[in-house]
Design an enzyme around this catalytic site. Structure first.
Site, short mmCIF file in Angstrom:
data_model
loop_
_atom_site.label_atom_id
_atom_site.label_comp_id
_atom_site.label_asym_id
_atom_site.label_seq_id
_atom_site.Cartn_x
_atom_site.Cartn_y
_atom_site.Cartn_z
CG ASP A 422 -1.84 1.16 1.31
OD1 ASP A 422 -2.69 1.28 0.42
OD2 ASP A 422 -1.71 1.97 2.25
CD GLU A 475 -2.57 2.42 -3.30
OE1 GLU A 475 -3.61 3.08 -3.46
OE2 GLU A 475 -2.03 2.27 -2.20
#
Length: 759
Positions: A422, A475
């Site tokens: 993330d 990401e």
């Protein structure tokens, strides 16, 4: 506990002059700030005798049983007891500790002496950790049940080890000592900053925390950074646990190690376990989630962060216990069972992993030992202003080790098949979401976070070497070069990255009225200019269905029939575009309401005759087509797998292209983004013959209008679109059609791809 009746006889000895420790040592011990309580407590030889000391602040009496003889301790001060033994060479003993519980006689607790045991960490373990290279850190830090054979019998207990290099003292607290840590003080091992203690009789499943006497003078009670299990939030204690799980996924793990997921099919449903079907445990999810994923043909499930987090509204992205699956849904072994069941059904498991930042909860990692330990000391690098969180100090060896080992832990201990990392962009840029003057440059004056780059490279290189066949997905929302390039070629080493550009352009386009889409045709072609610069995942994730963004259904214009047609077409476009596809829960059937972690998916929409049911049936069929057609995935990362038929038909609002497989197969994909039917559309094709309609998103089976080509088109030798053959076909409004040649009529010859469009 036992009464005093039947105790061994007492033995009296002249007290040693060494009975009382030095005043400075005693004061530090009583304050909970002694770096080596083992040097005071336990058994110590002096010339011809031995002194045993114990710190039991709530005891009324203490005795040592040696060879059947009971030696009663003298109470020195504030719960510190001591006794002299008239000999040296003490082999073993047990303590008898009496507590006043209001009865006629004290209750006696029989136990081995915690301060009799050698350190449970070896020199090599400590060296590797200080160098940042202990790949199995979870095996030495944290809480570990242990059993020791001693002359007086077997001793069972738990060893505790925690890194707190700047602490003045560390105590163990829990139910076992009524959350008063004075009697259970840890020792620091050399200059490593690791504090350690073995506590006999500590129960498996027992709760604990560390009381940290910080360098800033603040005493705080902390969860174990390496805890393998926790209390159910909002409670915050760590829990001792062991695994007795027997895996049954050998076939899956063997297959995984032999494959590269970049060149395999990957159709992923992204799931938030707590809200997919609220109230289900890991064990119940093992049945229901596995059945659902298999029924609808997905190859993988990606779970929003599973690691323990205190605030449900963070969706798991503010982690406090990186080594513990959330206890909201069950035990670590029950999470293993969920992964195992998915593997046995042929489903890969990816979990979201959050090494970018962590929350500021006073009982967790922040300022753990009274200093900036896990976070960077400079707030211009150590705090993430947007999220109100701390940023890890990626340049510190022990912090990097904590994170790299954590990645390995999930892959090896829980058999997960991949990590979706993330907020990578926030790690890579020192000025990420910071005002002018609110950040510090790197040593070269740039804004790149060189320490984070080194960490990501180390993490990727380590996990891919240790666990062949796993996938790491970034990401990463910027144009940072080489995200999926191997580390030995200077890249970050990820297997794949999310294609945020494709997602933004595509969602912007489909949100427009079909009448106006001709003027924005470039939004649907631009992604092919860079489609093979990285290994991409095409995400329609949880982030796109919250905070007022709406849903796929809500983005579509028109009545329900047109909305459903638009959703079906968009999903078929996502599946056909180069890259692996990811879809968040509920979007696979066109959920109308935005997602909220506080309620479940709107399953009521799945009436068999509803538009939602039609979308889900199409997803099931499309996943089957996808996995069985190598043209849709085997060349996802190379131009050999793609060729435009016509990228520039903005007048008709039509896009068309060919997908090629590494087996020579081909699939023709055509999309009519207009709201009108094209009843005589001529499409260029590689050769003449019958082309079977593999997918028609307007099919009546999917609650479409049923407009189509009766299952096939006939291509003739009339050149079109720069191709030697062509076929006239019907294109339903807001539709996607996929065609494959009938193999018996015409062998497929792979052709070189055409250049991407410039317009």
């Amino acid at each position: 506990m036992a009464k005093t009746k039947g105790l061994p006889k007492d033995t009296a000895v002249t007290p040693s002059p060494h009975l009382r420790p030095h005043t400075a040592d005693l004061n530090r011990l009583l304050a909970g700030e002694h770096h080596d309580p083992h040097s005071i407590l336990g058994a110590h030889e002096y010339d011809d005798h031995t002194v045993i000391r114990a710190y039991r602040p709530h005891a009324t009496e203490v005795a040592a049983v040696v060879g059947g003889e009971r030696h009663v301790f003298t109470h020195l001060e504030a719960g510190v007891f001591a006794v002299t033994l008239p000999f040296t060479g003490l082999i073993d003993y047990r303590l008898e500790v009496g507590y006043d519980h209001g009865g006629d006689q004290p209750h006696i607790h029989h136990t081995a002496d915690a301060y009799r045991f050698l350190p449970t960490l070896g020199e090599m373990d400590l060296h590797l950790f200080s160098e940042g290279r202990h790949e199995r850190l979870w095996e030495v830090l944290g809480a570990h049940p242990r059993t020791f054979e001693t002359p007086d019998g077997v001793v069972e207990g738990v060893s505790f080890a925690v890194w707190a290099p700047n602490a003045n003292g560390v105590q163990l607290i829990g139910d076992f000592n009524h959350w008063d840590g004075n009697e259970a003080q840890l020792r620091v091992l050399g200059s490593t900053g690791v504090w350690e203690l073995f506590w006999p009789d500590f129960p498996v499943d027992g709760l604990y925390k560390f009381r940290i006497h910080g360098a800033d003078g603040v005493v705080s009670e902390r969860a174990d950074p390496m805890a393998f299990a926790t209390e159910v939030p909002p409670q915050t204690a760590s829990r001792v646990t062991t695994s007795s799980y027997t895996w049954n996924d050998d076939a899956w793990m063997t297959q995984r190690a032999a494959q590269n997921p970049v060149f395999e099919p990957m159709s992923t449903l992204e799931v938030h376990l707590m809200s997919w079907r609220p109230g289900l445990s890991y064990v119940e999810l093992a049945d229901q989630l596995t059945e659902y994923i298999v029924e609808h043909g997905f190859t993988h499930v990606e779970m929003l962060p599973v690691a323990e987090h205190p605030f449900g509204g963070s969706w798991g992205y503010q982690v406090t216990s990186y080594y513990a699956p959330t206890s909201r849904l069950g035990t670590p072994d029950e999470f293993r069972y969920l992964v195992d069941r998915l593997h046995q059904a042929g489903i890969g498991v990816i979990v979201d992993w959050v090494p970018a930042h962590f929350p500021k909860d006073a009982w967790a990692l922040g300022r753990f030992d009274g200093t900036a330990l896990y976070e960077h000391a400079d707030p211009r690098r150590g705090e993430q202003l947007d999220w109100g969180t701390y940023v890890f100090d990626f340049g510190r060896a022990e912090v990097r080790n904590f994170l790299v080992a954590n990645a390995l832990y999930w892959l090896q201990e829980f058999h997960v098949d991949g990590l979706r990392v993330d907020a990578v962009a926030s790690m890579l840029y020192l000025d990420y979401s910071r005002p002018e003057g609110g950040w510090t440059p790197n040593i070269y004056g740039g804004r790149e976070n060189l320490e984070a780059v080194q960490f990501l490279q180390e993490m990727n290189a380590t996990v891919h070497k240790a666990s062949p066949g796993i996938v790491t997905i970034a990401e990463e929302s910027t144009s940072w070069p080489g995200v999926t390039r191997p580390t030995n070629l200077g890249g970050l080493g990820f297997s794949m990255k999310w294609n945020m550009g494709w997602m933004n352009d595509t969602l912007a386009f489909i949100s427009r009225d079909p009448i106006h889409r001709s003027y924005h045709h470039h939004e649907m072609t631009f992604s092919m200019l860079y489609a093979f610069s990285e290994n991409y995942v095409l995400p329609i994730s949880h982030d796109e269905v919250v905070h007022g963004k709406g849903t796929l259904w809500g983005r579509m214009l028109g009545d329900d029939h047109r909305k459903a047609a638009g959703v079906r077409q968009l999903l078929a476009y996502q599946w056909a575009h180069p890259g692996k596809q990811l879809l968040f829960q509920g979007q696979e059937f066109g959920q109308r309401a935005e997602w909220s972690e506080e309620r479940g998916v709107d399953w009521y929409q799945l009436d068999e005759n509803s538009y939602s049911g039609g979308i889900l049936r199409m997803i099931s069929d499309m996943n089957g087509i996808y996995t069985s057609h190598r043209a849709l995935w085997s060349h996802d990362t190379s131009p050999e797998g793609y060729s435009w038929i016509d990228a520039n038909d903005s007048t008709n609002n039509v896009l068309s292209f060919l997908r090629y497989g590494d087996d020579g197969s081909v699939l023709a994909c055509v999309f009519n983004f207009s709201g009108s039917e094209h009843s005589q559309y001529r499409l260029g094709l590689p050769h003449a013959g019958t082309w079977r309609e593999v997918l028609n998103t307007d099919a009546a089976d999917y609650n479409g209008a049923g407009i189509g080509n009766y299952g096939a088109v006939q291509a003739t030798d009339e050149p079109w679109h720069g191709r030697p053959a062509s076929a006239v076909m019907v294109l339903p409004p807001l539709s996607a059609l996929w065609f494959e040649p009938v193999a018996a009529e015409a062998p497929v010859v792979q052709e070189p791809p055409t250049a991407p469009p410039l317009s």
